[in-house]
Design an enzyme around this catalytic site. Sequence first.
Site, PDB file in Angstrom:
ATOM      1  N   TRP A 149      25.071  20.897 -20.395  1.00  0.00           N
ATOM      2  CA  TRP A 149      26.277  20.760 -20.837  1.00  0.00           C
ATOM      3  C   TRP A 149      27.219  20.421 -19.413  1.00  0.00           C
ATOM      4  O   TRP A 149      28.532  19.716 -19.762  1.00  0.00           O
ATOM      5  CB  TRP A 149      26.852  22.139 -21.328  1.00  0.00           C
ATOM      6  CG  TRP A 149      26.400  23.369 -20.605  1.00  0.00           C
ATOM      7  CD1 TRP A 149      25.387  24.000 -20.956  1.00  0.00           C
ATOM      8  CD2 TRP A 149      27.098  23.996 -19.498  1.00  0.00           C
ATOM      9  NE1 TRP A 149      25.259  25.069 -20.195  1.00  0.00           N
ATOM     10  CE2 TRP A 149      26.325  25.183 -19.014  1.00  0.00           C
ATOM     11  CE3 TRP A 149      28.173  23.494 -18.715  1.00  0.00           C
ATOM     12  CZ2 TRP A 149      26.464  25.838 -18.331  1.00  0.00           C
ATOM     13  CZ3 TRP A 149      28.396  24.467 -17.692  1.00  0.00           C
ATOM     14  CH2 TRP A 149      27.684  25.581 -17.305  1.00  0.00           C
ATOM     15  N   ASN A 150      26.877  20.741 -18.342  1.00  0.00           N
ATOM     16  CA  ASN A 150      27.885  20.268 -17.366  1.00  0.00           C
ATOM     17  C   ASN A 150      27.719  18.768 -16.955  1.00  0.00           C
ATOM     18  O   ASN A 150      26.650  18.293 -17.032  1.00  0.00           O
ATOM     19  CB  ASN A 150      27.460  21.189 -15.992  1.00  0.00           C
ATOM     20  CG  ASN A 150      26.196  20.832 -15.442  1.00  0.00           C
ATOM     21  OD1 ASN A 150      25.329  20.913 -16.329  1.00  0.00           O
ATOM     22  ND2 ASN A 150      26.075  20.595 -14.292  1.00  0.00           N
ATOM     23  N   LYS A 173      19.654  13.008 -26.017  1.00  0.00           N
ATOM     24  CA  LYS A 173      20.493  14.201 -26.749  1.00  0.00           C
ATOM     25  C   LYS A 173      21.274  14.923 -25.869  1.00  0.00           C
ATOM     26  O   LYS A 173      21.131  15.551 -24.808  1.00  0.00           O
ATOM     27  CB  LYS A 173      19.205  15.057 -26.907  1.00  0.00           C
ATOM     28  CG  LYS A 173      19.641  16.510 -27.791  1.00  0.00           C
ATOM     29  CD  LYS A 173      18.802  17.503 -27.884  1.00  0.00           C
ATOM     30  CE  LYS A 173      19.241  18.853 -27.538  1.00  0.00           C
ATOM     31  NZ  LYS A 173      20.808  19.078 -27.298  1.00  0.00           N
ATOM     32  N   GLY A 226      18.329  20.301 -16.687  1.00  0.00           N
ATOM     33  CA  GLY A 226      18.624  21.484 -17.376  1.00  0.00           C
ATOM     34  C   GLY A 226      17.690  22.683 -16.464  1.00  0.00           C
ATOM     35  O   GLY A 226      17.596  22.302 -15.306  1.00  0.00           O
ATOM     36  N   GLY A 227      17.583  23.726 -17.332  1.00  0.00           N
ATOM     37  CA  GLY A 227      17.054  25.128 -16.474  1.00  0.00           C
ATOM     38  C   GLY A 227      15.413  24.751 -16.460  1.00  0.00           C
ATOM     39  O   GLY A 227      14.775  24.265 -17.394  1.00  0.00           O
ATOM     40  N   GLU A 248      14.853  17.358 -13.610  1.00  0.00           N
ATOM     41  CA  GLU A 248      16.085  17.633 -12.658  1.00  0.00           C
ATOM     42  C   GLU A 248      16.411  19.098 -13.111  1.00  0.00           C
ATOM     43  O   GLU A 248      17.150  19.197 -14.076  1.00  0.00           O
ATOM     44  CB  GLU A 248      17.174  16.544 -12.663  1.00  0.00           C
ATOM     45  CG  GLU A 248      16.841  15.084 -12.455  1.00  0.00           C
ATOM     46  CD  GLU A 248      16.470  15.109 -10.987  1.00  0.00           C
ATOM     47  OE1 GLU A 248      17.032  15.916  -9.945  1.00  0.00           O
ATOM     48  OE2 GLU A 248      15.882  14.050 -10.430  1.00  0.00           O
ATOM     49  N   LEU A 249      16.062  20.134 -12.260  1.00  0.00           N
ATOM     50  CA  LEU A 249      16.388  21.386 -12.711  1.00  0.00           C
ATOM     51  C   LEU A 249      17.557  22.041 -11.568  1.00  0.00           C
ATOM     52  O   LEU A 249      18.152  21.339 -11.104  1.00  0.00           O
ATOM     53  CB  LEU A 249      15.143  22.088 -12.761  1.00  0.00           C
ATOM     54  CG  LEU A 249      13.727  21.455 -13.522  1.00  0.00           C
ATOM     55  CD1 LEU A 249      12.769  22.220 -13.269  1.00  0.00           C
ATOM     56  CD2 LEU A 249      14.402  21.037 -14.814  1.00  0.00           C
ATOM     57  N   CYS A 282      24.265  21.992 -10.130  1.00  0.00           N
ATOM     58  CA  CYS A 282      23.032  22.258  -9.848  1.00  0.00           C
ATOM     59  C   CYS A 282      22.661  22.227  -8.247  1.00  0.00           C
ATOM     60  O   CYS A 282      22.223  23.139  -7.982  1.00  0.00           O
ATOM     61  CB  CYS A 282      22.014  21.229 -10.461  1.00  0.00           C
ATOM     62  SG  CYS A 282      22.675  19.722  -9.915  1.00  0.00           S
ATOM     63  N   GLU A 379      19.601  32.013 -10.026  1.00  0.00           N
ATOM     64  CA  GLU A 379      20.869  31.006 -10.079  1.00  0.00           C
ATOM     65  C   GLU A 379      22.071  31.639 -11.148  1.00  0.00           C
ATOM     66  O   GLU A 379      21.630  32.347 -12.136  1.00  0.00           O
ATOM     67  CB  GLU A 379      20.223  29.766 -10.992  1.00  0.00           C
ATOM     68  CG  GLU A 379      21.168  28.485 -10.616  1.00  0.00           C
ATOM     69  CD  GLU A 379      20.902  27.296 -11.303  1.00  0.00           C
ATOM     70  OE1 GLU A 379      19.971  27.462 -12.617  1.00  0.00           O
ATOM     71  OE2 GLU A 379      21.169  26.301 -11.099  1.00  0.00           O
TER      72      GLU A 379
HETATM   73  P1  NAD Z   1      19.343  24.227 -20.570  1.00  0.00           P
HETATM   74  O1  NAD Z   1      17.996  23.973 -20.114  1.00  0.00           O
HETATM   75  O2  NAD Z   1      19.572  25.584 -21.316  1.00  0.00           O
HETATM   76  O3  NAD Z   1      19.868  22.983 -21.722  1.00  0.00           O
HETATM   77  C1  NAD Z   1      19.504  21.896 -21.133  1.00  0.00           C
HETATM   78  C2  NAD Z   1      19.478  21.023 -22.480  1.00  0.00           C
HETATM   79  O4  NAD Z   1      18.009  21.241 -23.168  1.00  0.00           O
HETATM   80  C3  NAD Z   1      20.531  20.984 -23.705  1.00  0.00           C
HETATM   81  O5  NAD Z   1      20.617  19.858 -24.251  1.00  0.00           O
HETATM   82  C4  NAD Z   1      19.599  21.895 -24.647  1.00  0.00           C
HETATM   83  O6  NAD Z   1      19.923  21.742 -26.067  1.00  0.00           O
HETATM   84  C5  NAD Z   1      18.046  21.675 -24.701  1.00  0.00           C
HETATM   85  N1  NAD Z   1      16.987  22.291 -24.974  1.00  0.00           N
HETATM   86  C6  NAD Z   1      17.275  23.585 -24.830  1.00  0.00           C
HETATM   87  N2  NAD Z   1      15.783  24.101 -25.538  1.00  0.00           N
HETATM   88  C7  NAD Z   1      15.029  23.060 -25.613  1.00  0.00           C
HETATM   89  C8  NAD Z   1      13.795  22.903 -26.080  1.00  0.00           C
HETATM   90  N3  NAD Z   1      12.919  24.102 -26.435  1.00  0.00           N
HETATM   91  N4  NAD Z   1      13.357  21.702 -26.277  1.00  0.00           N
HETATM   92  C9  NAD Z   1      13.990  20.666 -25.697  1.00  0.00           C
HETATM   93  N5  NAD Z   1      15.277  20.408 -25.301  1.00  0.00           N
HETATM   94  C10 NAD Z   1      15.958  21.930 -25.139  1.00  0.00           C
HETATM   95  O7  NAD Z   1      20.422  24.254 -19.586  1.00  0.00           O
HETATM   96  P2  NAD Z   1      21.990  24.543 -19.696  1.00  0.00           P
HETATM   97  O8  NAD Z   1      22.173  25.832 -19.453  1.00  0.00           O
HETATM   98  O9  NAD Z   1      22.643  23.615 -20.542  1.00  0.00           O
HETATM   99  O10 NAD Z   1      22.348  23.792 -17.944  1.00  0.00           O
HETATM  100  C11 NAD Z   1      22.164  24.626 -17.065  1.00  0.00           C
HETATM  101  C12 NAD Z   1      20.939  24.228 -16.217  1.00  0.00           C
HETATM  102  O11 NAD Z   1      21.023  23.104 -15.874  1.00  0.00           O
HETATM  103  C13 NAD Z   1      21.136  24.927 -14.849  1.00  0.00           C
HETATM  104  O12 NAD Z   1      20.004  25.620 -14.584  1.00  0.00           O
HETATM  105  C14 NAD Z   1      21.396  23.792 -13.806  1.00  0.00           C
HETATM  106  O13 NAD Z   1      20.893  24.007 -12.568  1.00  0.00           O
HETATM  107  C15 NAD Z   1      20.650  22.778 -14.477  1.00  0.00           C
HETATM  108  N6  NAD Z   1      21.151  21.564 -13.808  1.00  0.00           N
HETATM  109  C16 NAD Z   1      20.372  20.661 -13.219  1.00  0.00           C
HETATM  110  C17 NAD Z   1      20.868  19.403 -12.472  1.00  0.00           C
HETATM  111  C18 NAD Z   1      20.043  18.719 -11.697  1.00  0.00           C
HETATM  112  O14 NAD Z   1      20.350  17.280 -11.621  1.00  0.00           O
HETATM  113  N7  NAD Z   1      18.930  18.896 -10.763  1.00  0.00           N
HETATM  114  C19 NAD Z   1      22.294  19.070 -12.847  1.00  0.00           C
HETATM  115  C20 NAD Z   1      22.991  19.722 -13.706  1.00  0.00           C
HETATM  116  C21 NAD Z   1      22.502  21.111 -14.324  1.00  0.00           C
END
Ligand code: NAD
Length: 487
Positions: A149-150, A173, A226-227, A248-249, A282, A379
Amino acid sequence: MQRFQYYIDGQFLDGEARFPSVDPASGKEWADLPEAREGDVDRAVNAAEQALYNGAWSKMTATQRGKLIYRLADLVAANAQKLAVLETRDTGKIIRETSAQIAYVADYYRYYAGIADKIEGSYLPIDKPDMDVWLRREPIGVVAMVVPWNSQLFLSAVKIGPALAAGCTMVVKASEDGPAPLLEFARLVHEAGFPAGVVNIITGFGASCGAALSRHPKIAHVAFTGGPETARHIVRNSAENLASTSLELGGKSPFIVFADADLESAANAQVAGIFAATGQSCVAGSRLIVERRVKEEFLTLLKGKAEAILIGAPLDMATEVGPLATRRQQEHIAALVDKSVQSGARLVTGGHRPGGEGYYFPPTILDCDGVNSPSLVNEFFGPVLSVVSFETEAEALALANDTHYGLAAGVFTQNLTRAHRLMKGIRAGVVWVNTYRAVSPIAPFGGFGLSGHGREGGMAAALDYTRTKTIWLRTSDDPIPDPFVMR
Ligand code: NAD
């Protein structure tokens, strides 16, 4: 309520279901969003597959593809302010940051527009006299892109830009939280004139839409931000379609300050590193590792700066820290701060949720010296800085590397040889020396360990969206000799 649609096969659709989006500054619903489930995911992937192999896109030259990406970049630049307002409204990220970031997103598209016709194959100096052998670089296939979301416009641009340059088609997505700006961006893709099905943009929930997309049999690659826990789901899903992944986590990035550093400058960089974007970054420099003899001086400086930060409405240009994106995020941060204080960490400033509406949390500093605090390991993805101190350079390096993550690090020192030793010794994908939180389309970005694998930015990211095909051409007119011997 503002109403949004998603974009599949060149058409704007209402979705299989609908769900509301909440304005984080007020906690009230403000937008009505489409929800993609398995059926729409399947439609979007099939449209992308058609566009890849049969549509106008598949017949375009790389230069023509580049021109379309340039057109998209210009449209992003022309609509940056409108997109910024939407992103601020939907995620609470302050308008100062979204305006600057989205204007820069246009430059990411420009960079990859220029790369489109510079992706070259090669001719191999093969060890057989009657053969010509080439490597062709072809698009890797239909790509699934899953973003958090960010900064959805930025985090999708670092995927969409190189994938388009490479000739791929894609299904993006958006996160279920704050997807409005990415759905609006789809209108610019349409206006730029990309053939139907090349870029499909949907939103929906992770467990349904995200999972269906990442395990779809026609997906060749999943680009995910994401995470780590979600990344594990994606990697398990990739066992179904054997897709490659780039991940990219998150991070728990060290920010090291030596006594010889310019402390005023380091403190400003630390404020940017942990409180900008309300810490929802992140690369947040969330572990301050400071030389013991300047610790009190540096903390006093930081505390003053943290307490002077203007917290307010995200759409106000003067605001420096806005709300967190979701109530879930606010609760997670409050709980982790409480746990850290119970473990012995000392609150230097902040730490308590304010009353009133919206998902606010103040800039917070936790002194964790001598304490086994969970805040040093987990985190927050919020405005919380954990502090430890060191005496020797070796100790600083050991503390910096004491994490399963490895996304970014900052080093502040005037000592050049020490800076070189640390940039080599730190285990992270990005090391900033006497600066922090700088990015560019030209510089690769990505992590080690639990921070993921694969790089975004730079030429290499475009090559990652290609696969090679080896072509053998026999140049001899003589009959093929002994068919039972491999030549
Ligand atoms: P998240 O992992 O909960 O969600 C990310 C995306 O994955 C969303 O679109 C979500 O709907 C989708 N998702 C969730 N469950 C899924 C599944 N089972 N299968 C497929 N897709 C699924 O992350 P968040 O809470 O939205 O964002 C925060 C995280 O993102 C933090 O850990 C942050 O550090 C990381 N992040 C990393 C970077 C980077 O470039 N390294 C940049 C920004 C954010």
